[in-house]
Design a protein around this motif. Structure first.
Motif, PDB file in Angstrom:
ATOM      1  N   SER A  36     -87.102  82.316 -26.546  1.00 42.62           N
ATOM      2  CA  SER A  36     -86.147  82.157 -27.315  1.00 42.62           C
ATOM      3  C   SER A  36     -85.555  80.691 -27.246  1.00 42.62           C
ATOM      4  O   SER A  36     -85.835  80.016 -26.307  1.00 42.62           O
ATOM      5  CB  SER A  36     -85.111  83.123 -27.176  1.00 42.62           C
ATOM      6  N   MET A  37     -85.119  80.423 -28.215  1.00 41.37           N
ATOM      7  CA  MET A  37     -84.123  79.210 -28.504  1.00 41.37           C
ATOM      8  C   MET A  37     -82.834  79.112 -29.113  1.00 41.37           C
ATOM      9  O   MET A  37     -82.765  79.859 -29.696  1.00 41.37           O
ATOM     10  CB  MET A  37     -85.396  78.150 -29.515  1.00 41.37           C
ATOM     11  N   THR A  38     -81.955  78.420 -28.616  1.00 44.11           N
ATOM     12  CA  THR A  38     -80.527  78.393 -28.641  1.00 44.11           C
ATOM     13  C   THR A  38     -79.934  77.125 -29.160  1.00 44.11           C
ATOM     14  O   THR A  38     -80.796  75.948 -28.298  1.00 44.11           O
ATOM     15  CB  THR A  38     -79.689  78.967 -27.624  1.00 44.11           C
ATOM     16  N   ASP A  39     -79.015  76.996 -29.599  1.00 43.21           N
ATOM     17  CA  ASP A  39     -78.223  75.689 -30.118  1.00 43.21           C
ATOM     18  C   ASP A  39     -76.972  75.924 -29.311  1.00 43.21           C
ATOM     19  O   ASP A  39     -76.288  76.786 -29.929  1.00 43.21           O
ATOM     20  CB  ASP A  39     -78.205  75.496 -31.351  1.00 43.21           C
ATOM     21  N   THR A  40     -76.540  75.446 -28.149  1.00 39.30           N
ATOM     22  CA  THR A  40     -75.450  75.882 -27.246  1.00 39.30           C
ATOM     23  C   THR A  40     -74.286  74.763 -27.281  1.00 39.30           C
ATOM     24  O   THR A  40     -74.890  73.552 -27.091  1.00 39.30           O
ATOM     25  CB  THR A  40     -75.934  76.296 -26.078  1.00 39.30           C
ATOM     26  N   LEU A  41     -73.271  75.166 -27.427  1.00 46.01           N
ATOM     27  CA  LEU A  41     -72.141  74.244 -27.139  1.00 46.01           C
ATOM     28  C   LEU A  41     -71.406  74.736 -25.844  1.00 46.01           C
ATOM     29  O   LEU A  41     -71.057  75.735 -25.581  1.00 46.01           O
ATOM     30  CB  LEU A  41     -71.124  74.302 -28.391  1.00 46.01           C
ATOM     31  N   VAL A  42     -71.107  73.810 -25.048  1.00 48.41           N
ATOM     32  CA  VAL A  42     -70.618  73.991 -23.715  1.00 48.41           C
ATOM     33  C   VAL A  42     -69.000  73.131 -23.965  1.00 48.41           C
ATOM     34  O   VAL A  42     -68.895  71.860 -24.513  1.00 48.41           O
ATOM     35  CB  VAL A  42     -71.096  73.571 -22.590  1.00 48.41           C
ATOM     36  N   LYS A  43     -68.128  73.894 -23.919  1.00 49.80           N
ATOM     37  CA  LYS A  43     -66.749  73.306 -24.251  1.00 49.80           C
ATOM     38  C   LYS A  43     -66.077  72.357 -23.368  1.00 49.80           C
ATOM     39  O   LYS A  43     -66.353  72.262 -22.099  1.00 49.80           O
ATOM     40  CB  LYS A  43     -65.587  74.416 -24.223  1.00 49.80           C
ATOM     41  N   GLN A  44     -65.604  71.178 -23.647  1.00 45.65           N
ATOM     42  CA  GLN A  44     -65.270  70.019 -22.875  1.00 45.65           C
ATOM     43  C   GLN A  44     -64.247  70.451 -21.888  1.00 45.65           C
ATOM     44  O   GLN A  44     -63.433  71.203 -22.355  1.00 45.65           O
ATOM     45  CB  GLN A  44     -64.602  68.968 -23.898  1.00 45.65           C
ATOM     46  N   GLY A  45     -64.319  69.935 -20.775  1.00 41.57           N
ATOM     47  CA  GLY A  45     -63.535  69.997 -19.610  1.00 41.57           C
ATOM     48  C   GLY A  45     -63.486  71.650 -18.833  1.00 41.57           C
ATOM     49  O   GLY A  45     -62.850  72.046 -18.054  1.00 41.57           O
ATOM     50  N   THR A  46     -64.844  72.081 -19.349  1.00 46.65           N
ATOM     51  CA  THR A  46     -64.967  73.672 -18.624  1.00 46.65           C
ATOM     52  C   THR A  46     -66.254  73.402 -17.601  1.00 46.65           C
ATOM     53  O   THR A  46     -66.822  72.560 -17.608  1.00 46.65           O
ATOM     54  CB  THR A  46     -65.451  74.609 -19.634  1.00 46.65           C
ATOM     55  N   GLU A  47     -66.133  74.420 -16.713  1.00 48.27           N
ATOM     56  CA  GLU A  47     -67.055  74.588 -15.706  1.00 48.27           C
ATOM     57  C   GLU A  47     -67.507  75.972 -15.939  1.00 48.27           C
ATOM     58  O   GLU A  47     -66.691  76.999 -15.762  1.00 48.27           O
ATOM     59  CB  GLU A  47     -66.537  74.198 -14.432  1.00 48.27           C
ATOM     60  N   THR A  48     -68.918  76.382 -15.858  1.00 48.54           N
ATOM     61  CA  THR A  48     -69.377  77.733 -16.098  1.00 48.54           C
ATOM     62  C   THR A  48     -70.415  77.969 -14.806  1.00 48.54           C
ATOM     63  O   THR A  48     -71.279  77.033 -14.646  1.00 48.54           O
ATOM     64  CB  THR A  48     -70.186  78.044 -17.316  1.00 48.54           C
ATOM     65  N   TYR A  49     -70.285  79.093 -14.097  1.00 50.36           N
ATOM     66  CA  TYR A  49     -71.320  79.291 -12.973  1.00 50.36           C
ATOM     67  C   TYR A  49     -72.248  79.981 -13.726  1.00 50.36           C
ATOM     68  O   TYR A  49     -72.022  81.053 -14.513  1.00 50.36           O
ATOM     69  CB  TYR A  49     -70.683  80.233 -12.036  1.00 50.36           C
ATOM     70  N   ILE A  50     -73.357  79.831 -13.618  1.00 56.74           N
ATOM     71  CA  ILE A  50     -74.835  80.551 -14.281  1.00 56.74           C
ATOM     72  C   ILE A  50     -75.783  80.438 -13.202  1.00 56.74           C
ATOM     73  O   ILE A  50     -76.143  79.797 -12.443  1.00 56.74           O
ATOM     74  CB  ILE A  50     -75.266  79.595 -15.344  1.00 56.74           C
ATOM     75  N   LEU A  92     -84.295  75.076 -15.167  1.00 56.10           N
ATOM     76  CA  LEU A  92     -84.049  75.648 -14.099  1.00 56.10           C
ATOM     77  C   LEU A  92     -85.357  76.561 -13.705  1.00 56.10           C
ATOM     78  O   LEU A  92     -85.277  77.453 -13.935  1.00 56.10           O
ATOM     79  CB  LEU A  92     -82.841  76.551 -14.390  1.00 56.10           C
ATOM     80  N   ASN A  93     -86.278  75.758 -13.020  1.00 48.80           N
ATOM     81  CA  ASN A  93     -87.580  76.322 -12.907  1.00 48.80           C
ATOM     82  C   ASN A  93     -87.646  77.380 -11.578  1.00 48.80           C
ATOM     83  O   ASN A  93     -88.757  77.750 -11.521  1.00 48.80           O
ATOM     84  CB  ASN A  93     -88.844  75.411 -12.629  1.00 48.80           C
ATOM     85  N   GLU A  94     -86.665  77.535 -10.942  1.00 51.80           N
ATOM     86  CA  GLU A  94     -86.644  78.284  -9.831  1.00 51.80           C
ATOM     87  C   GLU A  94     -85.507  79.358  -9.795  1.00 51.80           C
ATOM     88  O   GLU A  94     -84.773  79.488  -8.716  1.00 51.80           O
ATOM     89  CB  GLU A  94     -86.521  77.562  -8.691  1.00 51.80           C
ATOM     90  N   ASN A  95     -85.088  79.496 -11.167  1.00 50.13           N
ATOM     91  CA  ASN A  95     -84.013  80.714 -11.248  1.00 50.13           C
ATOM     92  C   ASN A  95     -82.591  80.094 -10.487  1.00 50.13           C
ATOM     93  O   ASN A  95     -81.779  80.708 -10.058  1.00 50.13           O
ATOM     94  CB  ASN A  95     -84.200  81.903 -10.794  1.00 50.13           C
ATOM     95  N   ASP A  96     -82.428  78.750 -10.755  1.00 46.72           N
ATOM     96  CA  ASP A  96     -81.460  78.047 -10.019  1.00 46.72           C
ATOM     97  C   ASP A  96     -79.976  78.479 -10.350  1.00 46.72           C
ATOM     98  O   ASP A  96     -79.741  78.492 -11.269  1.00 46.72           O
ATOM     99  CB  ASP A  96     -81.610  76.455 -10.321  1.00 46.72           C
ATOM    100  N   ARG A  97     -79.488  78.875  -9.258  1.00 43.31           N
ATOM    101  CA  ARG A  97     -78.128  78.747  -9.403  1.00 43.31           C
ATOM    102  C   ARG A  97     -77.205  77.578  -9.630  1.00 43.31           C
ATOM    103  O   ARG A  97     -77.628  76.648  -8.816  1.00 43.31           O
ATOM    104  CB  ARG A  97     -77.261  79.603  -7.936  1.00 43.31           C
ATOM    105  N   HIS A  98     -76.337  77.712 -10.562  1.00 44.69           N
ATOM    106  CA  HIS A  98     -75.647  76.201 -10.770  1.00 44.69           C
ATOM    107  C   HIS A  98     -74.237  76.463 -11.724  1.00 44.69           C
ATOM    108  O   HIS A  98     -74.000  77.395 -12.135  1.00 44.69           O
ATOM    109  CB  HIS A  98     -76.772  75.489 -11.566  1.00 44.69           C
ATOM    110  N   PHE A  99     -73.615  75.348 -11.416  1.00 43.95           N
ATOM    111  CA  PHE A  99     -72.313  75.169 -12.370  1.00 43.95           C
ATOM    112  C   PHE A  99     -72.650  73.969 -13.402  1.00 43.95           C
ATOM    113  O   PHE A  99     -73.248  73.028 -13.282  1.00 43.95           O
ATOM    114  CB  PHE A  99     -71.180  74.488 -11.489  1.00 43.95           C
ATOM    115  N   LEU A 100     -72.405  74.524 -14.599  1.00 43.42           N
ATOM    116  CA  LEU A 100     -72.514  73.590 -15.901  1.00 43.42           C
ATOM    117  C   LEU A 100     -71.211  73.007 -16.348  1.00 43.42           C
ATOM    118  O   LEU A 100     -70.345  73.848 -16.588  1.00 43.42           O
ATOM    119  CB  LEU A 100     -73.238  74.319 -16.963  1.00 43.42           C
ATOM    120  N   ARG A 101     -70.997  71.679 -16.323  1.00 41.38           N
ATOM    121  CA  ARG A 101     -69.745  71.144 -16.881  1.00 41.38           C
ATOM    122  C   ARG A 101     -70.023  70.196 -17.897  1.00 41.38           C
ATOM    123  O   ARG A 101     -70.881  69.387 -17.902  1.00 41.38           O
ATOM    124  CB  ARG A 101     -69.108  70.429 -15.650  1.00 41.38           C
TER     125      ARG A 101
END
Length: 133
Positions: A36-50, A92-101
């Motif tokens: 699948s393909m998405t066009d994703t916006l991450v809001k300025q000043g935020t941090e998301t754990y994924i 994220l080729n190893e199902n990496d846990r991460h924070f996206l900012r």
């Protein structure tokens, strides 16, 4: 052939909003592409754990700036940080846990998922998407 326009996804069930992000699902499982393909916006000043424990994801930045910080198996920040700017791809080729900012503005990413998303997923409590058959 599949031809879709981003504007056609706005305000549909495939225009999915999270607390810190908005994912417009352009190609989904039912399109039969194997990803699948998405066009994703991450809001300025935020941090998301994924933690996409059920999916592999690759993201290509087309607008804004931000960073990805890896997390350990407990979800704690490791201090390993990668800067994201237009023209940067991260996978994220190893199902990496991460924070996206998103740091300087909304971060806009084109993301590819395998297995493909059905189009309506949202992050669960551990930051992942369930695989929906």
């Amino acid at each position: 052939m599949i031809v879709k326009k981003l504007a056609e996804v706005f305000n549909t069930k495939h225009d999915v909003h999270g607390e810190t992000w908005n994912s417009r699902r352009l190609l989904i499982k039912s399109d039969g592409m194997g990803y699948s393909m998405t066009d994703t916006l991450v809001k300025q000043g935020t941090e998301t754990y994924i933690w996409y424990k059920n999916h592999l994801e690759a993201c290509y930045c087309i607008e804004g700036e931000g960073e990805v910080e890896l997390a350990d198996e407990n979800g704690d920040k490791t201090g390993e940080v990668y800067q994201i700017a237009p023209g940067t791809v991260y996978a994220l080729n190893e199902n990496d846990r991460h924070f996206l900012r998103a740091t300087t503005a909304d971060l806009r990413l084109v993301c590819v998922f395998n297995p493909p998303l059905t189009g309506e997923e949202v992050h669960d409590e551990d930051g992942s998407y369930q695989v929906i058959e």
